[in-house]
Design a protein around this motif. Structure first.
Motif, PDB file in Angstrom:
ATOM      1  N   ASP A   1      -4.684  14.544  -9.760  1.00 37.08           N
ATOM      2  CA  ASP A   1      -3.593  13.739  -9.087  1.00 37.08           C
ATOM      3  C   ASP A   1      -4.159  13.593  -7.713  1.00 37.08           C
ATOM      4  O   ASP A   1      -4.137  12.442  -7.247  1.00 37.08           O
ATOM      5  CB  ASP A   1      -2.301  14.308  -8.832  1.00 37.08           C
ATOM      6  N   ALA A   2      -4.791  14.506  -7.037  1.00 38.22           N
ATOM      7  CA  ALA A   2      -5.171  14.548  -5.597  1.00 38.22           C
ATOM      8  C   ALA A   2      -6.392  13.644  -5.458  1.00 38.22           C
ATOM      9  O   ALA A   2      -6.688  12.768  -4.742  1.00 38.22           O
ATOM     10  CB  ALA A   2      -5.584  15.782  -5.000  1.00 38.22           C
ATOM     11  N   ASN A   3      -7.265  13.933  -6.556  1.00 37.94           N
ATOM     12  CA  ASN A   3      -8.582  13.206  -6.385  1.00 37.94           C
ATOM     13  C   ASN A   3      -8.216  11.619  -6.717  1.00 37.94           C
ATOM     14  O   ASN A   3      -8.742  10.688  -6.243  1.00 37.94           O
ATOM     15  CB  ASN A   3      -9.291  13.534  -7.731  1.00 37.94           C
ATOM     16  N   ARG A   4      -7.183  11.223  -7.679  1.00 42.95           N
ATOM     17  CA  ARG A   4      -6.734   9.947  -7.740  1.00 42.95           C
ATOM     18  C   ARG A   4      -6.234   9.297  -6.590  1.00 42.95           C
ATOM     19  O   ARG A   4      -6.733   8.131  -6.107  1.00 42.95           O
ATOM     20  CB  ARG A   4      -5.713   9.889  -9.107  1.00 42.95           C
ATOM     21  N   ALA A   5      -5.467   9.915  -5.733  1.00 40.29           N
ATOM     22  CA  ALA A   5      -4.975   9.585  -4.729  1.00 40.29           C
ATOM     23  C   ALA A   5      -6.139   9.341  -3.707  1.00 40.29           C
ATOM     24  O   ALA A   5      -6.037   8.325  -2.879  1.00 40.29           O
ATOM     25  CB  ALA A   5      -3.820  10.483  -4.091  1.00 40.29           C
ATOM     26  N   SER A   6      -7.203  10.029  -3.727  1.00 42.05           N
ATOM     27  CA  SER A   6      -8.183   9.954  -2.657  1.00 42.05           C
ATOM     28  C   SER A   6      -9.140   8.784  -2.951  1.00 42.05           C
ATOM     29  O   SER A   6      -9.598   8.200  -2.128  1.00 42.05           O
ATOM     30  CB  SER A   6      -8.993  11.278  -2.663  1.00 42.05           C
ATOM     31  N   GLU A   7      -9.284   8.523  -4.358  1.00 47.36           N
ATOM     32  CA  GLU A   7      -9.993   7.258  -4.746  1.00 47.36           C
ATOM     33  C   GLU A   7      -9.396   6.066  -4.447  1.00 47.36           C
ATOM     34  O   GLU A   7      -9.947   5.070  -3.888  1.00 47.36           O
ATOM     35  CB  GLU A   7     -10.191   7.264  -6.449  1.00 47.36           C
ATOM     36  N   LEU A   8      -7.912   6.175  -4.583  1.00 45.72           N
ATOM     37  CA  LEU A   8      -7.143   5.173  -4.139  1.00 45.72           C
ATOM     38  C   LEU A   8      -7.432   4.808  -2.698  1.00 45.72           C
ATOM     39  O   LEU A   8      -7.576   3.705  -2.299  1.00 45.72           O
ATOM     40  CB  LEU A   8      -5.776   5.098  -4.613  1.00 45.72           C
TER      41      LEU A   8
ATOM     42  N   THR B   1       3.307   6.594  -5.803  1.00 43.66           N
ATOM     43  CA  THR B   1       3.250   7.031  -7.298  1.00 43.66           C
ATOM     44  C   THR B   1       2.377   8.294  -7.428  1.00 43.66           C
ATOM     45  O   THR B   1       2.803   9.344  -7.838  1.00 43.66           O
ATOM     46  CB  THR B   1       2.773   5.962  -8.169  1.00 43.66           C
ATOM     47  N   PRO B   2       1.089   8.146  -7.169  1.00 42.92           N
ATOM     48  CA  PRO B   2       0.256   9.448  -7.170  1.00 42.92           C
ATOM     49  C   PRO B   2       0.653  10.494  -6.321  1.00 42.92           C
ATOM     50  O   PRO B   2       0.501  11.655  -6.939  1.00 42.92           O
ATOM     51  CB  PRO B   2      -1.409   9.111  -6.916  1.00 42.92           C
ATOM     52  N   LEU B   3       1.122  10.420  -5.208  1.00 43.42           N
ATOM     53  CA  LEU B   3       1.644  11.774  -4.478  1.00 43.42           C
ATOM     54  C   LEU B   3       2.974  12.129  -5.009  1.00 43.42           C
ATOM     55  O   LEU B   3       3.447  13.220  -5.104  1.00 43.42           O
ATOM     56  CB  LEU B   3       1.838  10.980  -2.917  1.00 43.42           C
ATOM     57  N   SER B   4       4.020  11.055  -5.606  1.00 44.67           N
ATOM     58  CA  SER B   4       5.212  11.978  -6.122  1.00 44.67           C
ATOM     59  C   SER B   4       4.521  12.735  -7.391  1.00 44.67           C
ATOM     60  O   SER B   4       5.394  13.916  -7.649  1.00 44.67           O
ATOM     61  CB  SER B   4       6.208  11.065  -6.321  1.00 44.67           C
ATOM     62  N   ILE B   5       3.787  12.274  -8.298  1.00 40.13           N
ATOM     63  CA  ILE B   5       3.378  12.748  -9.413  1.00 40.13           C
ATOM     64  C   ILE B   5       2.875  14.334  -8.821  1.00 40.13           C
ATOM     65  O   ILE B   5       3.081  15.300  -9.491  1.00 40.13           O
ATOM     66  CB  ILE B   5       2.372  12.194 -10.164  1.00 40.13           C
TER      67      ILE B   5
ATOM     68  N   ILE C   1       0.896  -1.282  -0.143  1.00 46.94           N
ATOM     69  CA  ILE C   1      -0.002  -0.246   0.183  1.00 46.94           C
ATOM     70  C   ILE C   1       0.851   1.158   0.142  1.00 46.94           C
ATOM     71  O   ILE C   1       0.516   2.331  -0.870  1.00 46.94           O
ATOM     72  CB  ILE C   1      -0.941  -0.026   1.076  1.00 46.94           C
ATOM     73  N   SER C   2       1.799   1.353   0.935  1.00 44.24           N
ATOM     74  CA  SER C   2       2.758   2.629   0.781  1.00 44.24           C
ATOM     75  C   SER C   2       3.445   2.771  -0.499  1.00 44.24           C
ATOM     76  O   SER C   2       3.457   3.882  -0.994  1.00 44.24           O
ATOM     77  CB  SER C   2       3.770   2.475   1.945  1.00 44.24           C
ATOM     78  N   HIS C   3       3.489   1.623  -1.365  1.00 43.50           N
ATOM     79  CA  HIS C   3       4.426   1.757  -2.574  1.00 43.50           C
ATOM     80  C   HIS C   3       3.417   2.364  -3.639  1.00 43.50           C
ATOM     81  O   HIS C   3       3.555   2.968  -4.300  1.00 43.50           O
ATOM     82  CB  HIS C   3       4.819   0.182  -3.075  1.00 43.50           C
ATOM     83  N   GLU C   4       2.045   1.779  -3.557  1.00 40.33           N
ATOM     84  CA  GLU C   4       1.032   2.111  -4.415  1.00 40.33           C
ATOM     85  C   GLU C   4       0.568   3.570  -4.178  1.00 40.33           C
ATOM     86  O   GLU C   4       0.464   4.441  -5.047  1.00 40.33           O
ATOM     87  CB  GLU C   4      -0.303   1.499  -4.137  1.00 40.33           C
TER      88      GLU C   4
END
Ligand SMILES: Nc1ncnc2c1ncn2[C@@H]1O[C@H](COP(=O)(O)OP(=O)(O)OP(=O)(O)O)[C@@H](O)[C@H]1O
Ligand SMILES: [Mg+2]
Length: 259
Positions: A80-87, A48-52, A42-45
């Motif tokens: 990008d933030a929305n994608r991280a929130s969906e994840l 990615t969105p956070l570093s983008i 999970i931390s790996h996944e």
């Protein structure tokens, strides 16, 4: 965690006690390792969105000059933030669905109503998606045929994921759902005329973070089906898939009336 008691030579009470102690530790070690793997994946996944997102903001700060530049950067950062929130909400669902069924609130629910709510949920999120629900039996509206013991929140999450996949991976963005029952189970078929799944991918589609060869430009994290599998399993149900490349897929779900 990896140390075990040496079993005594004679099969007495002490032998039984040591054996049961070792087997408890085997189970604890397995659960501890699963937990560790889960946390590290999970931390790996998330990285990615956070570093983008971070790179996007850093570049904006350094290079942007006009208000329009900033508007574009804010739009990208929001996406990008929305994608991280969906994840994060998908993973929360996965964690909830990983509980023991005894820790989950169960009540008598109508599966056809949960399905109708799932349809509304999908259509509200994406106006292009089409969902057709077909009742296989002669069912009147006050029918109790589709009553079962279950958790409506989790089952809705499962249905939403199956419907969204069907719509997402088909050009007509359409999912056809058939619901039927017999005296022991409720069956749901989620079918589409979409891309289909490569036979090499089929054994892996329920694995966490797996995405098939057909993913192309479709957004996703490969989390949906592992949540679905977990939810159906804790309801003592079964899920199966039939798919033909280029023709479409059917996900067959069967739920027992009593858990
Ligand atoms: N109805 C379908 N038609 C074609 N392929 C599918 C369908 N449902 C699932 N798949 C394949 O199975 C893979 C795993 O599905 P899953 O729902 O777990 O992930 P996802 O849809 O890619 O991402 P997410 O659900 O996290 O947004 C998908 O990447 C896709 O390759
Ligand atoms: Mg999905």
């Amino acid at each position: 965690m990896n140390k075990r008691l040496e079993l005594p030579k004679t099969k007495d009470e002490l032998y039984d006690l040591s054996k049961s102690f070792n087997s408890t530790f085997n189970r604890l070690e397995k659960s501890f390792n699963n937990h560790r793997n889960f946390v590290s994946t999970i931390s790996h996944e998330f990285r990615t969105p956070l570093s983008i997102l971070i790179t996007e903001l850093e570049l904006a700060k350094e290079l942007n000059k006009t208000i329009d530049d900033y508007k574009i950067s804010i739009d990208n950062a929001l996406e990008d933030a929305n994608r991280a929130s969906e994840l994060s909400s998908a993973l929360l669902d996965f964690a909830r669905a990983s509980y023991d069924i005894s820790q989950i609130n169960l009540k008598t629910i109508r599966v056809d109503e949960v399905l109708a709510d799932a349809k509304l949920n999908v259509i509200n999120k994406n106006g292009q998606y089409r969902v057709a629900i077909q009742y296989d039996n002669d069912v009147t509206s006050e029918s109790s045929f589709f009553d079962m013991e279950g958790n409506p929140y989790l089952l809705q999450v499962a249905f939403v994921n199956l419907i969204e996949n069907a719509c997402k991976y088909s050009r007509d963005n359409t999912c056809n759902v058939k619901i039927s029952n017999d005296d022991k189970t409720i069956q749901l078929h989620f079918s589409d005329n979409g891309a289909g799944i490569d036979s090499e991918d089929i054994p892996h589609i329920f694995d966490l973070f797996f995405r098939g060869k057909n993913k192309k430009s479709e957004k996703g994290n490969g989390v949906g089906l592992s949540i679905v599998h977990q939810i159906i399993t804790i309801h003592n149900g079964k899920i199966d898939v039939k798919s033909k490349l280029g023709k479409g897929s059917v996900f067959l779900v069967s739920l027992p009336l009593e858990i």
